[in-house]
Design an enzyme around this catalytic site. Sequence first.
Site, PDB file in Angstrom:
ATOM      1  N   LYS A 177      20.158  19.421   4.917  1.00  0.00           N
ATOM      2  CA  LYS A 177      18.671  19.565   4.613  1.00  0.00           C
ATOM      3  C   LYS A 177      18.202  21.042   3.936  1.00  0.00           C
ATOM      4  CE  LYS A 177      15.653  20.806   7.417  1.00  0.00           C
ATOM      5  NZ  LYS A 177      14.749  21.425   8.514  1.00  0.00           N
ATOM      6  N   CYS A 254      -3.324   5.974  11.625  1.00  0.00           N
ATOM      7  CA  CYS A 254      -3.297   4.731  10.716  1.00  0.00           C
ATOM      8  C   CYS A 254      -4.739   4.731  10.067  1.00  0.00           C
ATOM      9  CB  CYS A 254      -2.753   3.603  11.216  1.00  0.00           C
ATOM     10  SG  CYS A 254      -1.119   3.550  11.532  1.00  0.00           S
ATOM     11  N   CYS A 263       0.867  -0.048   3.668  1.00  0.00           N
ATOM     12  CA  CYS A 263       2.064   0.409   4.899  1.00  0.00           C
ATOM     13  C   CYS A 263       2.481  -0.923   5.376  1.00  0.00           C
ATOM     14  CB  CYS A 263       1.538   1.501   5.479  1.00  0.00           C
ATOM     15  SG  CYS A 263       2.711   2.272   6.618  1.00  0.00           S
TER      16      CYS A 263
END
Length: 293
Positions: A177, A254, A263
């Site tokens: 990464k 959410c 989603c």
Amino acid sequence: MPRGKATAATNKTATAQSNVKKNISQHKDEVNSQIKLQGQEIEPEEDISYAQNKSPSLDLSKFKYEKKPHIKIEYEKESPVKQVIRYQHLISLMLSSQTKDQVTFAAMERLRERGLTIDNVLSMSDDELGKLIYPVGFWKTKVKYIKKTTQTLKEQYNGDIPDSVEKLCKLTGVGPKMAHICMSVAWNKVTGIGVDTHVHRISNRIGWVKKPTATPEDTRKALEAWLPFELWGEVNHLLVGFGQTICLPIGPNCEECLNNDICPSRGIKSPKKTTPMKVKEEIDPLDVKKKKL
């Protein structure tokens, strides 16, 4: 031959020559005016050679374009300032692991104020370096990693950082990464997607991977298998901010997410961390009576 006829022939010849010279002079003026219109100058003393009774010819050799040799500038790679900036990018990435951005930023500010160069870091004691980077996550381990990596850069890379993912990953404390992100910010080269914990988590939640992946490196390979190359450089900084504010590891927001209608993980609450309950100490009644007395 009578004298009068000879004189007439001579006059005709002279007149013809005069006309030719006149025509040549006029043609020269026309050519000069054409050249001046094109931005070229002809020196007064220069003359254009003409052949009598032939088409005039102009010497254009002095107007020929000569291509200049290409000058290659290579100061960027050799510049000491550029090397220091690349080194600081690498150190910042090493500090950022398991650390909030504001903590990393504060640590980098202290290091820069002290002088964040390879020679300065190597001259610091572990204790001094630790105080400068505290309280980044795992700061004691990072002190050792930074010292060892800095020594490697000085000995093997002449004070610069490696210019490939493979070489960067061989440095102590640097993983895939960090390597891919470092290639992007330090060398301006996109070599892969930088997948951290946020990118890993969100990619699994929104179904960007065909099968659930166990590690960030597995997620990187899964994303690069289908995501267009021109988007690789944007994934990390887009999803990291999204993961820090909306798609949180625990209790994602959410209801605030603009992707909640598409989603597949919407409404699924992540299990909250449980902390062990503290055991209440038993109180001796005698002690209470003593305190009252």
